[in-house]
Design a protein around this motif. Structure first.
Motif, PDB file in Angstrom:
ATOM      1  N   PHE A  98      48.128  44.623  41.065  1.00  0.00           N
ATOM      2  CA  PHE A  98      47.195  45.311  40.163  1.00  0.00           C
ATOM      3  C   PHE A  98      46.001  44.381  39.953  1.00  0.00           C
ATOM      4  O   PHE A  98      46.151  43.162  39.999  1.00  0.00           O
ATOM      5  CB  PHE A  98      47.846  45.580  38.797  1.00  0.00           C
ATOM      6  CG  PHE A  98      49.007  46.537  38.850  1.00  0.00           C
ATOM      7  CD1 PHE A  98      48.824  47.895  38.567  1.00  0.00           C
ATOM      8  CD2 PHE A  98      50.286  46.089  39.174  1.00  0.00           C
ATOM      9  CE1 PHE A  98      49.898  48.782  38.609  1.00  0.00           C
ATOM     10  CE2 PHE A  98      51.358  46.965  39.230  1.00  0.00           C
ATOM     11  CZ  PHE A  98      51.167  48.322  38.944  1.00  0.00           C
ATOM     12  N   ALA A  99      44.843  44.959  39.683  1.00  0.00           N
ATOM     13  CA  ALA A  99      43.642  44.142  39.480  1.00  0.00           C
ATOM     14  C   ALA A  99      43.686  43.436  38.128  1.00  0.00           C
ATOM     15  O   ALA A  99      43.939  44.074  37.096  1.00  0.00           O
ATOM     16  CB  ALA A  99      42.393  45.012  39.561  1.00  0.00           C
ATOM     17  N   ALA A 100      43.480  42.133  38.154  1.00  0.00           N
ATOM     18  CA  ALA A 100      43.367  41.327  36.934  1.00  0.00           C
ATOM     19  C   ALA A 100      42.728  40.004  37.330  1.00  0.00           C
ATOM     20  O   ALA A 100      42.713  39.640  38.509  1.00  0.00           O
ATOM     21  CB  ALA A 100      44.738  41.091  36.297  1.00  0.00           C
ATOM     22  N   ILE A 103      39.784  38.613  40.576  1.00  0.00           N
ATOM     23  CA  ILE A 103      39.389  39.683  41.508  1.00  0.00           C
ATOM     24  C   ILE A 103      38.586  40.770  40.788  1.00  0.00           C
ATOM     25  O   ILE A 103      37.749  41.452  41.400  1.00  0.00           O
ATOM     26  CB  ILE A 103      40.618  40.280  42.249  1.00  0.00           C
ATOM     27  CG1 ILE A 103      40.142  41.014  43.524  1.00  0.00           C
ATOM     28  CG2 ILE A 103      41.438  41.197  41.360  1.00  0.00           C
ATOM     29  CD1 ILE A 103      41.277  41.397  44.466  1.00  0.00           C
ATOM     30  N   THR A 104      38.801  40.929  39.480  1.00  0.00           N
ATOM     31  CA  THR A 104      38.055  41.965  38.753  1.00  0.00           C
ATOM     32  C   THR A 104      36.576  41.592  38.706  1.00  0.00           C
ATOM     33  O   THR A 104      35.714  42.460  38.831  1.00  0.00           O
ATOM     34  CB  THR A 104      38.582  42.163  37.308  1.00  0.00           C
ATOM     35  OG1 THR A 104      38.446  40.930  36.591  1.00  0.00           O
ATOM     36  CG2 THR A 104      40.041  42.593  37.279  1.00  0.00           C
ATOM     37  N   LYS A 105      36.320  40.285  38.563  1.00  0.00           N
ATOM     38  CA  LYS A 105      34.919  39.822  38.507  1.00  0.00           C
ATOM     39  C   LYS A 105      34.332  39.763  39.911  1.00  0.00           C
ATOM     40  O   LYS A 105      33.213  40.203  40.156  1.00  0.00           O
ATOM     41  CB  LYS A 105      34.862  38.434  37.864  1.00  0.00           C
ATOM     42  CG  LYS A 105      35.334  38.458  36.428  1.00  0.00           C
ATOM     43  CD  LYS A 105      35.142  37.117  35.730  1.00  0.00           C
ATOM     44  CE  LYS A 105      35.853  37.096  34.389  1.00  0.00           C
ATOM     45  NZ  LYS A 105      37.295  36.789  34.509  1.00  0.00           N
ATOM     46  N   ARG A 106      35.127  39.227  40.875  1.00  0.00           N
ATOM     47  CA  ARG A 106      34.611  39.014  42.238  1.00  0.00           C
ATOM     48  C   ARG A 106      34.249  40.330  42.900  1.00  0.00           C
ATOM     49  O   ARG A 106      33.235  40.431  43.569  1.00  0.00           O
ATOM     50  CB  ARG A 106      35.664  38.257  43.054  1.00  0.00           C
ATOM     51  CG  ARG A 106      35.142  37.695  44.351  1.00  0.00           C
ATOM     52  CD  ARG A 106      36.127  36.712  44.992  1.00  0.00           C
ATOM     53  NE  ARG A 106      37.384  37.333  45.340  1.00  0.00           N
ATOM     54  CZ  ARG A 106      38.567  36.990  44.873  1.00  0.00           C
ATOM     55  NH1 ARG A 106      38.681  36.000  44.019  1.00  0.00           N
ATOM     56  NH2 ARG A 106      39.659  37.611  45.257  1.00  0.00           N
ATOM     57  N   LEU A 107      35.093  41.365  42.705  1.00  0.00           N
ATOM     58  CA  LEU A 107      34.873  42.628  43.416  1.00  0.00           C
ATOM     59  C   LEU A 107      34.503  43.778  42.486  1.00  0.00           C
ATOM     60  O   LEU A 107      34.400  44.925  42.936  1.00  0.00           O
ATOM     61  CB  LEU A 107      36.127  42.981  44.237  1.00  0.00           C
ATOM     62  CG  LEU A 107      36.538  41.955  45.300  1.00  0.00           C
ATOM     63  CD1 LEU A 107      37.765  42.415  46.058  1.00  0.00           C
ATOM     64  CD2 LEU A 107      35.403  41.682  46.282  1.00  0.00           C
ATOM     65  N   PRO A 118      49.742  45.546  48.553  1.00  0.00           N
ATOM     66  CA  PRO A 118      49.528  44.220  47.962  1.00  0.00           C
ATOM     67  C   PRO A 118      48.414  43.468  48.703  1.00  0.00           C
ATOM     68  O   PRO A 118      48.253  43.622  49.910  1.00  0.00           O
ATOM     69  CB  PRO A 118      50.870  43.504  48.178  1.00  0.00           C
ATOM     70  CG  PRO A 118      51.855  44.565  48.481  1.00  0.00           C
ATOM     71  CD  PRO A 118      51.108  45.708  49.077  1.00  0.00           C
ATOM     72  N   ILE A 119      47.666  42.680  47.947  1.00  0.00           N
ATOM     73  CA  ILE A 119      46.596  41.857  48.540  1.00  0.00           C
ATOM     74  C   ILE A 119      47.083  40.412  48.577  1.00  0.00           C
ATOM     75  O   ILE A 119      47.552  39.879  47.571  1.00  0.00           O
ATOM     76  CB  ILE A 119      45.314  41.955  47.693  1.00  0.00           C
ATOM     77  CG1 ILE A 119      44.776  43.395  47.705  1.00  0.00           C
ATOM     78  CG2 ILE A 119      44.264  40.962  48.194  1.00  0.00           C
ATOM     79  CD1 ILE A 119      43.584  43.615  46.786  1.00  0.00           C
ATOM     80  N   LEU A 120      46.971  39.808  49.756  1.00  0.00           N
ATOM     81  CA  LEU A 120      47.363  38.407  49.933  1.00  0.00           C
ATOM     82  C   LEU A 120      46.089  37.572  50.029  1.00  0.00           C
ATOM     83  O   LEU A 120      45.189  37.901  50.804  1.00  0.00           O
ATOM     84  CB  LEU A 120      48.168  38.310  51.239  1.00  0.00           C
ATOM     85  CG  LEU A 120      48.785  36.976  51.604  1.00  0.00           C
ATOM     86  CD1 LEU A 120      49.867  36.575  50.621  1.00  0.00           C
ATOM     87  CD2 LEU A 120      49.392  37.065  53.011  1.00  0.00           C
ATOM     88  N   GLU A 121      46.031  36.506  49.222  1.00  0.00           N
ATOM     89  CA  GLU A 121      44.866  35.611  49.268  1.00  0.00           C
ATOM     90  C   GLU A 121      45.356  34.176  49.402  1.00  0.00           C
ATOM     91  O   GLU A 121      46.441  33.836  48.923  1.00  0.00           O
ATOM     92  CB  GLU A 121      44.070  35.685  47.945  1.00  0.00           C
ATOM     93  CG  GLU A 121      43.376  36.999  47.694  1.00  0.00           C
ATOM     94  CD  GLU A 121      42.759  37.064  46.287  1.00  0.00           C
ATOM     95  OE1 GLU A 121      42.910  36.109  45.488  1.00  0.00           O
ATOM     96  OE2 GLU A 121      42.152  38.107  45.994  1.00  0.00           O
TER      97      GLU A 121
END
Ligand code: TMP
Ligand code: ASP
Length: 241
Positions: A98-100, A103-107, A118-121
């Motif tokens: 979930f976005a938190a 990533i909320t600011k970056r995208l 799922p997003i893997l970073e």
């Protein structure tokens, strides 16, 4: 004989690592210190060390039962644990459901939005640079890990995400995102190290969306150790069933 702390080897923001008499194991000691925003915000949170030590150990034992290799060997005291010595990759492996957070600011994504998958970073673990996000090309070019190692780490991270998401869902907690660190043992086997705690995961109450993690400290929401205690008690309740 209970292993005892020998020379201190390393002190991080939330933990200290000590040598033991066995060259293949370390003692990790969890501190009550809390930092955020790359150390800009600092405080101590009573009992945080104990809570993170116990939560990490319970989660690592759960993952071990599901064939994930972890560094956990034994809980020695409320704040201290014996772990396998690893050579760590200088990487933070982040999985987001979930976005938190960043990533909320970056995208420009609204907090709480569920991702299709799922997003893997990866982040390069380097305090002086502020742990910048990097991709697998950077990891290979900078020789931070080899291609097969990145594949193994990625595969473990996604398996761990499924295991932890299901585990927490069964106790009414959403696993929003989390950070893992991996290392290699003497034989070159890839093993999960570091910690898995409310310092390194975002946990929300599935019903109320109440934050039960370090965002309570980052965002000055109060009741930080109370929130960590809720997470520990829910895990203990599940394990006693
Ligand atoms: P982020 O939204 O700040 O990038 O954080 C993503 C996840 O990684 C979140 O669960 C908190 C965790 N995390 C750490 O454990 N250590 C760190 O230094 C950072 C920046 C995040
Ligand atoms: N652990 C990092 C720090 O100390 C960042 C964070 O968790 O927000 O500063």
């Amino acid at each position: 004989m209970t292993p005892t702390k020998q020379a201190p080897l390393y002190e991080g923001k939330a933990k200290k690592v000590y040598a033991t008499k066995d060259s293949q194991s370390y003692i990790v000691s969890y501190k009550d210190d809390a930092t955020a925003f790359n150390g800009l915000k600092k405080d101590t949170i009573k009992k945080k060390g104990e809570l993170n030590n116990r939560i990490t150990n319970l989660l690592m034992q759960m993952l071990h039962k599901h064939a994930i290799p972890t560094h956990f060997i034994q809980e020695l005291s409320p704040t201290d644990s014996l772990v396998k010595k690893l050579t760590m990759f200088p990487l933070e492996v982040i999985v987001r459901n979930f976005a938190a957070g960043s990533i909320t600011k970056r995208l420009g994504i609204k907090e709480g939005e569920k991702f299709e998958r799922p997003i893997l970073e990866f982040c390069y673990k380097n305090d002086a640079l502020g742990d910048p996000m990097i991709n697998t090309d950077h990891i290979l070019a900078l020789k931070l890990a080899q291609a097969e190692e990145i594949d193994a780490i990625s595969s473990y991270a996604l398996q761990i995400n499924t295991l932890l998401s299901d585990y927490f869902a069964s106790m009414g907690i959403l696993l929003v995102d989390f950070k893992l660190e991996f290392g290699k043992d003497e034989e070159g086997k890839i093993i999960l190290g570091d910690e898995i705690s409310p310092d390194t995961c975002r946990f929300w109450d599935a019903q109320t969306k109440q934050k039960l993690d370090k965002d309570r400290f980052r965002e000055d929401l109060g009741d930080v150790s109370e929130a960590y205690e809720i997470v520990l008690q829910k895990i203990l309740a599940k394990e006693s069933k």
